[in-house]
Design a protein around this motif. Structure first.
Motif, PDB file in Angstrom:
ATOM      1  N   THR A 215       0.821  -1.209   0.000  1.00 40.27           N
ATOM      2  CA  THR A 215       0.000   0.000   0.000  1.00 40.27           C
ATOM      3  C   THR A 215       0.853   1.256   0.000  1.00 40.27           C
ATOM      4  N   ILE A 216       1.894   1.265   0.822  1.00 40.44           N
ATOM      5  CA  ILE A 216       2.754   2.448   0.918  1.00 40.44           C
ATOM      6  C   ILE A 216       3.398   2.760  -0.430  1.00 40.44           C
ATOM      7  N   TYR A 217       3.895   1.742  -1.127  1.00 36.05           N
ATOM      8  CA  TYR A 217       4.570   2.002  -2.400  1.00 36.05           C
ATOM      9  C   TYR A 217       3.587   2.329  -3.513  1.00 36.05           C
ATOM     10  N   LEU A 218       2.372   1.795  -3.443  1.00 37.68           N
ATOM     11  CA  LEU A 218       1.367   2.204  -4.427  1.00 37.68           C
ATOM     12  C   LEU A 218       1.013   3.675  -4.256  1.00 37.68           C
ATOM     13  N   GLU A 219       1.026   4.137  -3.020  1.00 39.96           N
ATOM     14  CA  GLU A 219       0.654   5.523  -2.743  1.00 39.96           C
ATOM     15  C   GLU A 219       1.805   6.496  -2.978  1.00 39.96           C
ATOM     16  N   LYS A 220       3.021   6.102  -2.613  1.00 37.92           N
ATOM     17  CA  LYS A 220       4.139   7.046  -2.613  1.00 37.92           C
ATOM     18  C   LYS A 220       4.952   7.052  -3.905  1.00 37.92           C
ATOM     19  N   MET A 221       4.793   6.039  -4.740  1.00 42.14           N
ATOM     20  CA  MET A 221       5.683   5.928  -5.893  1.00 42.14           C
ATOM     21  C   MET A 221       5.514   7.086  -6.868  1.00 42.14           C
ATOM     22  N   GLU A 222       4.268   7.475  -7.121  1.00 43.85           N
ATOM     23  CA  GLU A 222       4.049   8.488  -8.151  1.00 43.85           C
ATOM     24  C   GLU A 222       2.780   9.272  -7.859  1.00 43.85           C
ATOM     25  N   LEU A 226      -1.703   4.965  -9.675  1.00 48.42           N
ATOM     26  CA  LEU A 226      -2.832   4.049  -9.478  1.00 48.42           C
ATOM     27  C   LEU A 226      -3.590   4.370  -8.207  1.00 48.42           C
ATOM     28  N   PHE A 227      -2.879   4.651  -7.130  1.00 46.33           N
ATOM     29  CA  PHE A 227      -3.537   4.907  -5.858  1.00 46.33           C
ATOM     30  C   PHE A 227      -4.395   6.172  -5.919  1.00 46.33           C
ATOM     31  N   ASP A 228      -3.872   7.216  -6.522  1.00 46.31           N
ATOM     32  CA  ASP A 228      -4.643   8.456  -6.639  1.00 46.31           C
ATOM     33  C   ASP A 228      -5.860   8.273  -7.537  1.00 46.31           C
ATOM     34  N   LYS A 229      -5.720   7.505  -8.587  1.00 49.09           N
ATOM     35  CA  LYS A 229      -6.862   7.258  -9.468  1.00 49.09           C
ATOM     36  C   LYS A 229      -7.936   6.434  -8.757  1.00 49.09           C
ATOM     37  N   GLU A 394      -4.302  14.718 -14.651  1.00 50.65           N
ATOM     38  CA  GLU A 394      -5.322  13.933 -15.339  1.00 50.65           C
ATOM     39  C   GLU A 394      -5.094  13.911 -16.837  1.00 50.65           C
ATOM     40  N   SER A 395      -4.574  15.029 -17.386  1.00 53.31           N
ATOM     41  CA  SER A 395      -4.337  15.087 -18.828  1.00 53.31           C
ATOM     42  C   SER A 395      -3.170  14.200 -19.251  1.00 53.31           C
ATOM     43  N   GLN A 396      -2.280  13.864 -18.286  1.00 48.26           N
ATOM     44  CA  GLN A 396      -1.138  13.027 -18.628  1.00 48.26           C
ATOM     45  C   GLN A 396      -1.525  11.568 -18.835  1.00 48.26           C
ATOM     46  N   GLY A 397      -2.665  11.147 -18.284  1.00 52.71           N
ATOM     47  CA  GLY A 397      -3.112   9.765 -18.442  1.00 52.71           C
ATOM     48  C   GLY A 397      -2.267   8.811 -17.616  1.00 52.71           C
ATOM     49  N   TRP A 398      -2.125   7.594 -18.106  1.00 53.94           N
ATOM     50  CA  TRP A 398      -1.403   6.549 -17.393  1.00 53.94           C
ATOM     51  C   TRP A 398       0.068   6.574 -17.792  1.00 53.94           C
ATOM     52  N   SER A 399       0.928   6.802 -16.819  1.00 56.93           N
ATOM     53  CA  SER A 399       2.360   6.809 -17.083  1.00 56.93           C
ATOM     54  C   SER A 399       2.894   5.378 -17.114  1.00 56.93           C
ATOM     55  N   MET A 400       4.162   5.245 -17.461  1.00 56.96           N
ATOM     56  CA  MET A 400       4.784   3.930 -17.498  1.00 56.96           C
ATOM     57  C   MET A 400       4.767   3.279 -16.114  1.00 56.96           C
ATOM     58  N   SER A 402       2.642   3.870 -13.644  1.00 60.37           N
ATOM     59  CA  SER A 402       1.280   3.475 -13.281  1.00 60.37           C
ATOM     60  C   SER A 402       0.915   2.149 -13.936  1.00 60.37           C
ATOM     61  N   LYS A 403       1.333   1.978 -15.185  1.00 57.25           N
ATOM     62  CA  LYS A 403       1.049   0.714 -15.871  1.00 57.25           C
ATOM     63  C   LYS A 403       1.790  -0.447 -15.218  1.00 57.25           C
ATOM     64  N   MET A 404       3.006  -0.194 -14.761  1.00 56.80           N
ATOM     65  CA  MET A 404       3.747  -1.237 -14.068  1.00 56.80           C
ATOM     66  C   MET A 404       3.079  -1.583 -12.735  1.00 56.80           C
ATOM     67  N   GLN A 405       2.536  -0.582 -12.064  1.00 57.00           N
ATOM     68  CA  GLN A 405       1.787  -0.843 -10.835  1.00 57.00           C
ATOM     69  C   GLN A 405       0.583  -1.737 -11.119  1.00 57.00           C
ATOM     70  N   ILE A 406      -0.110  -1.467 -12.212  1.00 59.92           N
ATOM     71  CA  ILE A 406      -1.275  -2.279 -12.579  1.00 59.92           C
ATOM     72  C   ILE A 406      -0.866  -3.728 -12.828  1.00 59.92           C
ATOM     73  N   VAL A 407       0.287  -3.914 -13.477  1.00 57.05           N
ATOM     74  CA  VAL A 407       0.770  -5.276 -13.738  1.00 57.05           C
ATOM     75  C   VAL A 407       1.040  -6.003 -12.421  1.00 57.05           C
ATOM     76  N   VAL A 408       1.702  -5.313 -11.486  1.00 62.44           N
ATOM     77  CA  VAL A 408       2.025  -5.938 -10.194  1.00 62.44           C
ATOM     78  C   VAL A 408       0.753  -6.290  -9.431  1.00 62.44           C
ATOM     79  N   VAL A 409      -0.204  -5.355  -9.379  1.00 64.61           N
ATOM     80  CA  VAL A 409      -1.457  -5.605  -8.662  1.00 64.61           C
ATOM     81  C   VAL A 409      -2.246  -6.735  -9.326  1.00 64.61           C
ATOM     82  N   THR A 410      -2.264  -6.749 -10.662  1.00 61.74           N
ATOM     83  CA  THR A 410      -2.974  -7.823 -11.374  1.00 61.74           C
ATOM     84  C   THR A 410      -2.357  -9.180 -11.080  1.00 61.74           C
TER      85      THR A 410
END
Length: 648
Positions: A215-222, A226-229, A394-400, A402-410
């Motif tokens: 949880t801490i790294y999902l929140e603090k990494m960027e 993912l956490f903010d979204k 929000e205009s930046q969309g999903w960064s690299m 954030s996508k890596m976070q999604i892969v780890v969570v998935t």
């Protein structure tokens, strides 16, 4: 003369006004207390009245003796137990005992002597199954250990009444005090040896550490990751919609990923949303999270630790589909009742400006708005427009990243669903995210700018240093701050200490046999037919009390040791009642403690025992009894044990 006479009259009038004000304040205070505690007292009286009606005020209507089916089950169980005890020890069992000093209860796998606690991890029985040592206590030992336990139970329930130590310090101090006192009892011959390391269940501690790390790294990494979204997906300008989103997500998430995981991840999110909307009372939102997490976790066999333990210890096999099919209707009914009570009890907070329940219905289903709610919406949209940083993110969309976070969570969810050890999976996910964060900070994040400027804004060149010979000393490249100095320090080690202390307190209390004696004394002749109507309604009341006094996991251990051949339907009733009972008090479940601890960590101390109980007691009782009624009417598990052979 007239002025002198008027003075006493004025004084008398002022005194009468003061008395009237005092009477008015007392009436308002009593009215407020009645509104606060009235539903809870009414719910308790309803439970007592229902059971008095079904079983008689003194229990005279309890069954005179066990039913024919119960007598046959007891006979078969006794025969099987004698057969197991008469089995010869095997060489492999002896070698297993040598590898586990002090373990003399190991049975071979084919004899059913192993259990699955966390997913498919096999452990020897003595680690998590209650062993009765109550006969080794003297009366003095039992009484004093019980008094010590209840003293610290009160301290944990109401930590603000005493010294400002906090729950982790109280629990750890209580656990260590119990270890010392049990040692004294052993030396005086008033009690058995207390193996504190055996009552500390390691899997929840590993799971909490791994989830906190993740949880801490999902929140603090960027920022904007993912956490903010995820936080933004729960956001809503309308208060009741925001609470409803929290309840829906908590219910579904707890059924899928375990309730402790959900509340650990989303407690900070809920508090952040309350701060963002300048909510005066965050209690409805925190209660929405904790109560629905416990209710939703009752749906599946992996929703909470006691369900996992039940499936592991049940004599007959209970599959995922069978478990969920039995629980779906009771959990649905309990969720509806809890949601209605939440929206009703906290109507003034969730429906600002509303005149009452009828208008709340119109707001939810007809789309009506009060002026206060319109003002909240306007303020919300104004903040959205005036926040250029958020618009840019929000205009930046999903960064690299954030996508890596999604892969780890998935991958985490896939491994969880595939049956891998959830403790190992959560810790590995946290470690992977830690490596990613360190690599990102070293190679992608801008270095901290330590340049100093003068009064005119011009950069000041760094000072030069020289050695003894007058040679300039070149500055070494500044080392990066490590993860151990930054993010890892944010892990709530106090929360782990809280659970370690509670495990020691509860384990010592259970050794005395007081919970078992209370169970049999209150159940009477209903003990053999505990899930048959009308005994089942008294049974769930006793389980609720024990789950809040001795914790639900130890209660399940005690029942498994007392009724080792209970049928699948019996275990369904135990699973539902022990889980829903966690909403009764603050100490009823680990999820409640996690929410309170995580909220207090960020400065929100509104989630206390005194403020939890007025809603928790009536909501829990209504959900518990309505769900129990549904489960008795509609269930798919057998009311007999096929392996034991009492199905005819």
């Amino acid at each position: 003369m007239s002025d002198i006479e008027a003075t006493p009259v004025k004084v008398s009038a002022s005194r009468s006004l003061a008395v009237e004000d005092e009477v008015t304040k007392r009436k308002m205070s009593s009215s407020s207390s009645l509104r606060k505690w009235g539903p809870a007292m009414l719910a308790i009286l309803a439970v007592l009245g229902l059971n008095a009606y079904l079983l008689g005020p003194t229990g005279a209507r309890m069954p005179a003796e066990a039913s024919a089916r119960a007598q046959r089950r007891n006979m078969l169980a006794e025969e099987l137990t004698n057969k197991i005890q008469a089995m010869d020890a095997k060489k492999e069992d002896f070698s297993m005992n040598l590898r586990n000093p002090g373990n003399y209860r190991y049975l071979s796998d084919e004899d059913g002597g192993t259990m699955e606690y966390t997913r498919r991890r096999h452990r020897a029985l003595n680690e998590y199954v209650h062993v009765d040592v109550s006969d080794q206590f003297s009366t003095f030992g039992k009484v004093t250990v019980t008094l010590i336990y209840f003293a610290f139970w009160v301290f944990l329930m109401f930590p603000n009444w005493f010294l400002p130590i906090g729950r982790p310090g109280i629990a750890l101090g209580g656990g260590l005090s119990m270890v010392v006192y049990r040692f004294i009892l052993t030396k005086t011959g008033d009690g058995p040896i207390f193996y504190a390391e055996r009552v500390i269940i390691m899997e929840p501690l590993f799971l909490l550490f791994g989830l906190m790390l993740t949880t801490i790294y999902l929140e603090k990494m960027e920022r904007g990751g993912l956490f903010d979204k995820l936080r933004d997906s729960l956001d809503d300008p309308i208060s009741w919609k925001r609470a409803l989103k929290i309840m829906v997500l908590s219910t579904i998430g707890s059924a899928a990923v375990m309730n402790d995981s959900v509340v650990l991840i989303f407690s900070g999110v809920v508090v952040d949303l309350c701060v963002r909307h300048k909510v005066a009372n965050s209690l409805p939102y925190l209660l929405s999270l904790s109560s629905t997490a416990n209710i939703g976790s009752a749906l599946t066999m992996t929703g909470n630790p006691q369900n996992i333990l039940i499936v592991s210890l049940a004599y007959d096999d209970i599959g995922w589909v069978e478990f969920a099919s039995n629980m779906v209707l009771p959990v649905f009914v309990a969720s509806i009742i809890n949601t209605i009570m939440m929206l009703t009890y906290y109507g003034s907070e969730l429906f600002p400006g509303s005149s009452g329940f009828a208008e709340n219905i119109g707001i939810m289903f007809a789309g009506n708005r009060t002026p206060e709610m319109l003002a909240q919406e306007h303020a919300y949209h104004a903040r959205q427009v005036s926040s250029p940083d958020k618009i840019q993110i929000e205009s930046q969309g999903w960064s690299m990243w954030s996508k890596m976070q999604i892969v780890v969570v998935t991958m985490f969810l896939i491994c969880f669903a595939a049956g891998f050890d959830v403790c190992v999976v959560s810790i590995v996910a946290g470690c992977v995210l830690m490596v990613m964060a360190a690599y990102k900070r070293q190679h992608y994040d801008p270095r901290p700018d330590d340049t100093q400027y003068d009064a005119e804004g011009n950069p000041i060149p760094p000072k030069k240093t020289y050695d003894m010979d007058g040679n300039e000393i070149e500055q070494e490249e500044e080392e990066l701050i490590t993860e151990s100095e930054t993010t890892l320090t944010e892990v709530d080690y106090g929360l782990l200490m809280l659970f370690i202390g509670q495990f020691m307190l509860i384990g010592s209390f259970n050794d005395t046999g007081v919970p078992q004696q209370f169970f049999f004394a209150t159940m009477g002749t209903c003990a053999d037919d505990m899930t048959a109507v009308p005994c089942v309604y008294w049974f769930v009341a006793i389980i609720t009390i024990l789950s809040n006094v001795a914790s639900n996991v130890p209660v399940v251990q005690m029942l498994a040791a007392t009724f080792p051949y209970a049928n699948p339907y019996d275990w369904m009733q135990v699973a539902f009642s022990a889980t829903i009972a966690g909403n009764l008090t603050m100490l009823g479940s680990a999820a409640n403690m996690i929410v309170a601890f995580q909220a207090a960590k960020v400065g929100d101390r509104s989630f206390t025992s005194e403020r939890h109980a007025p809603f928790g007691v009536p909501s829990t009782i209504l959900c518990l009894y309505a769900g129990t009624f549904v489960l008795t009417v509609v269930h798919f598990s057998a009311e007999c044990s096929e392996k034991l052979g009492d199905c005819e």
